[in-house]
Design a protein around this motif. Structure first.
Motif, PDB file in Angstrom:
ATOM      1  N   LYS A  59       0.816  -1.215   0.000  1.00 31.48           N
ATOM      2  CA  LYS A  59       0.000   0.000   0.000  1.00 31.48           C
ATOM      3  C   LYS A  59       0.855   1.273   0.000  1.00 31.48           C
ATOM      4  O   LYS A  59       0.573   2.222  -0.725  1.00 31.48           O
ATOM      5  CB  LYS A  59      -0.938  -0.006   1.210  1.00 31.48           C
ATOM      6  N   VAL A  60       1.911   1.253   0.823  1.00 32.73           N
ATOM      7  CA  VAL A  60       2.765   2.449   0.910  1.00 32.73           C
ATOM      8  C   VAL A  60       3.445   2.712  -0.431  1.00 32.73           C
ATOM      9  O   VAL A  60       3.470   3.848  -0.929  1.00 32.73           O
ATOM     10  CB  VAL A  60       3.822   2.282   2.027  1.00 32.73           C
ATOM     11  N   GLY A  61       3.998   1.654  -1.032  1.00 34.10           N
ATOM     12  CA  GLY A  61       4.644   1.809  -2.329  1.00 34.10           C
ATOM     13  C   GLY A  61       3.672   2.302  -3.386  1.00 34.10           C
ATOM     14  O   GLY A  61       4.021   3.156  -4.216  1.00 34.10           O
ATOM     15  N   SER A  62       2.448   1.782  -3.351  1.00 35.80           N
ATOM     16  CA  SER A  62       1.440   2.197  -4.320  1.00 35.80           C
ATOM     17  C   SER A  62       1.111   3.680  -4.183  1.00 35.80           C
ATOM     18  O   SER A  62       0.955   4.388  -5.180  1.00 35.80           O
ATOM     19  CB  SER A  62       0.164   1.366  -4.135  1.00 35.80           C
ATOM     20  N   ILE A  63       1.027   4.156  -2.937  1.00 44.29           N
ATOM     21  CA  ILE A  63       0.701   5.567  -2.696  1.00 44.29           C
ATOM     22  C   ILE A  63       1.839   6.472  -3.161  1.00 44.29           C
ATOM     23  O   ILE A  63       1.607   7.502  -3.811  1.00 44.29           O
ATOM     24  CB  ILE A  63       0.398   5.799  -1.197  1.00 44.29           C
ATOM     25  N   ILE A  64       3.090   6.083  -2.822  1.00 42.49           N
ATOM     26  CA  ILE A  64       4.245   6.893  -3.250  1.00 42.49           C
ATOM     27  C   ILE A  64       4.290   6.971  -4.773  1.00 42.49           C
ATOM     28  O   ILE A  64       4.495   8.041  -5.356  1.00 42.49           O
ATOM     29  CB  ILE A  64       5.561   6.308  -2.705  1.00 42.49           C
ATOM     30  N   TYR A  65       4.098   5.819  -5.425  1.00 45.51           N
ATOM     31  CA  TYR A  65       4.123   5.794  -6.889  1.00 45.51           C
ATOM     32  C   TYR A  65       3.007   6.656  -7.467  1.00 45.51           C
ATOM     33  O   TYR A  65       3.232   7.454  -8.384  1.00 45.51           O
ATOM     34  CB  TYR A  65       3.974   4.361  -7.404  1.00 45.51           C
ATOM     35  N   ALA A  66       1.790   6.492  -6.929  1.00 49.32           N
ATOM     36  CA  ALA A  66       0.633   7.212  -7.470  1.00 49.32           C
ATOM     37  C   ALA A  66       0.837   8.724  -7.397  1.00 49.32           C
ATOM     38  O   ALA A  66       0.595   9.444  -8.370  1.00 49.32           O
ATOM     39  CB  ALA A  66      -0.629   6.804  -6.709  1.00 49.32           C
ATOM     40  N   ILE A  67       1.302   9.198  -6.245  1.00 52.06           N
ATOM     41  CA  ILE A  67       1.523  10.643  -6.089  1.00 52.06           C
ATOM     42  C   ILE A  67       2.665  11.102  -6.993  1.00 52.06           C
ATOM     43  O   ILE A  67       2.580  12.144  -7.650  1.00 52.06           O
ATOM     44  CB  ILE A  67       1.824  10.994  -4.612  1.00 52.06           C
ATOM     45  N   GLY A  68       3.741  10.307  -7.030  1.00 47.91           N
ATOM     46  CA  GLY A  68       4.904  10.685  -7.838  1.00 47.91           C
ATOM     47  C   GLY A  68       4.584  10.768  -9.316  1.00 47.91           C
ATOM     48  O   GLY A  68       4.929  11.748  -9.988  1.00 47.91           O
ATOM     49  N   ILE A  69       3.904   9.743  -9.858  1.00 43.28           N
ATOM     50  CA  ILE A  69       3.604   9.735 -11.293  1.00 43.28           C
ATOM     51  C   ILE A  69       2.568  10.797 -11.636  1.00 43.28           C
ATOM     52  O   ILE A  69       2.620  11.412 -12.712  1.00 43.28           O
ATOM     53  CB  ILE A  69       3.125   8.333 -11.747  1.00 43.28           C
TER      54      ILE A  69
END
Length: 461
Positions: free
Chosen positions: A197-207
């Protein structure tokens, strides 16, 4: 029975790929009518296509892990269903806000659809036929690219813009029926992993910040958002390397064939996506042709791509796929090089020759490149590999459209596109084609690096 099973898998992949691109590409034709119906201003109007690509980019990587954990078939079924609901909702939209919400829903569905359809083909089809099968999927993309403006233009003109969304509904329902009745098998590769979940959130915000920032790079906020997005994506990569169950297995990039093929894909989509718009501007604003005549010329390239793709995919089952990809991109580079010198005096047959070369080059590149990506990893990582190539495509396409906006804003400022500004249109078009030619050259080098790599292609099930 096995042949019939594989045929259904390929057919579903073809149809879903076609209609995912059909609405994302064809909706441009309907945007003026949609904007008029909902009284959208210029800024909101531009968000009709943009918000879709942003959502696809945000959900694509998490979709890879989710489809691997819960099942590729289930994820494809869920993606098609969400896409269907978004399309039905768009038909019934009663305001700007409701319409954009349904576009978001469509984007989320397409993200899962793109990843799962490709992964299902890899799992279901024998390795010796994988390139051919992936070639048919790519053919769906190119046919949608060529036919969507014509079909959507007819639907919007005669039946209204909502007809575009009604049109896709029966085909999506057909795919759901076939998945349930004709494709009983399921594939799970990450069933024991926990969702990152944490990785998904970081990726989503970053992209999200990176892509949105790039489309507004000419402004100070655009630069800040772009840099912030890049920083978050770097943090995402570092974070993923320390996770036992990462949302994206960054270790795959240790495989030079996987990495080089993804870089080549990114560069190719960045280079090619914008060419149709450049040629459309040339034909209508520089040459003064009407939209119908311009459309008849612009259909040349995607039709050639659609013819080439399945044959190139089949060929990549026998010949090193990255050799074919490098050859195809070299031909596309010649085409872009010709268009770099495009001006009001350029003979039309030069333009047509460039379009034919582009079609041959990209048709020869895309299927083998996709085969190289999907075959360079173990079958268990097929969902992640599929998510990777889908992400590269989305980022490349969005950056290509952002490049168009940036260069035209830099050269023309806030002037409207008009035949009276032909000189500036030509200058901007030549600049963009020059940058795209450089991107094609990078794609060639990336493919060549992959050829020289000692990493082996996966040939197991």
């Amino acid at each position: 029975m096995k042949i019939e099973f594989e045929t259904y898998v390929i057919f579903v992949s073809f149809i879903t790929s076609f209609f995912a691109v059909f609405l994302s590409n064809g909706i441009i034709i309907g945007v003026p009518a949609i904007a008029q119906d909902f009284a959208m201003n210029n800024v909101i109007q531009n968000w009709v296509p943009t918000i879709f690509f942003l959502v696809v980019a945000v959900f694509t990587v998490p979709a890879g892990q989710i489809s691997g954990k819960f099942g590729v078939k289930k994820s494809l079924l869920a993606g098609i269903t969400v896409f269907l609901l978004g399309s039905i909702g768009a038909c019934l939209a009663f305001s700007t806000e409701s319409f954009l919400i349904f576009r978001i829903i469509q984007g989320a569905g397409v993200a899962f659809l793109n990843v799962s359809a490709m992964a299902m083909v890899v799992h279901a089809v024998k390795p010796q036929n994988r390139g051919k099968a992936l070639g048919f999927t790519v053919t769906g993309v190119y046919l949608a690219t060529s036919l969507s403006p014509v079909i959507c233009g007819f639907l919007v003109h005669n039946l209204g813009w909502r007809a575009m969304f009604y049109f896709v509904i029966p085909f999506l329902v057909l795919c759901i029926i076939l998945l349930i009745l004709k494709i009983p098998q399921e594939w799970k590769t990450y069933q024991h992993d926990t969702i990152d979940k944490v990785g998904s959130i970081i990726y989503a915000i970053g992209i999200l910040l990176f892509i949105y920032g790039f489309t507004t790079l000419i402004t100070t906020n655009g630069k800040i958002l772009t840099v912030t997005g890049i920083i978050l994506l770097v943090i995402f990569g570092a974070y993923e390397l320390r996770q036992k169950s990462p949302v994206f297995n960054m270790n795959l990039f240790k495989n030079k064939k996987f990495t080089s093929s993804n870089i080549a894909a990114l560069c190719s989509y960045l280079a090619i996506m914008v060419v149709t718009t450049i040629l459309n501007y040339h034909l209508q604003y520089v040459r003064g042709w009407d939209a119908q005549m311009s459309g008849m010329i612009l259909i040349i390239t995607p039709i050639i791509m659609a013819i080439m793709a399945p044959n190139a995919g089949k060929l990549s089952d026998k010949i090193h796929p990255q050799k074919l990809a490098a050859t195809g991109m070299a031909i596309a580079t010649i085409a872009l090089g010709i268009l770099t010198f495009l001006n009001g005096e350029t003979p039309i047959y030069f333009v047509i020759i460039a379009m034919i070369l582009q079609g041959i080059g990209m048709g020869l590149f895309s299927s083998p490149n996709m085969n190289a990506i999907m075959s360079s990893v173990p079958p268990k990582d097929a969902p992640t590999a599929s998510a990777s190539q889908a992400t590269m495509r989305t980022i490349g396409q969005t950056m290509s459209l952002g490049l168009l906006t940036l260069v035209f804003a830099w050269i023309m400022g806030n002037l409207e596109l008009s035949p009276q500004y032909t000189t500036m249109i030509i200058q901007a078009s030549q600049t963009i084609c020059g940058i795209c030619t450089a991107a094609c050259i990078l794609a060639i080098f990336a493919s060549l690096i992959g050829i020289k790599s000692s990493d082996k292609f996966n040939t197991g099930r």
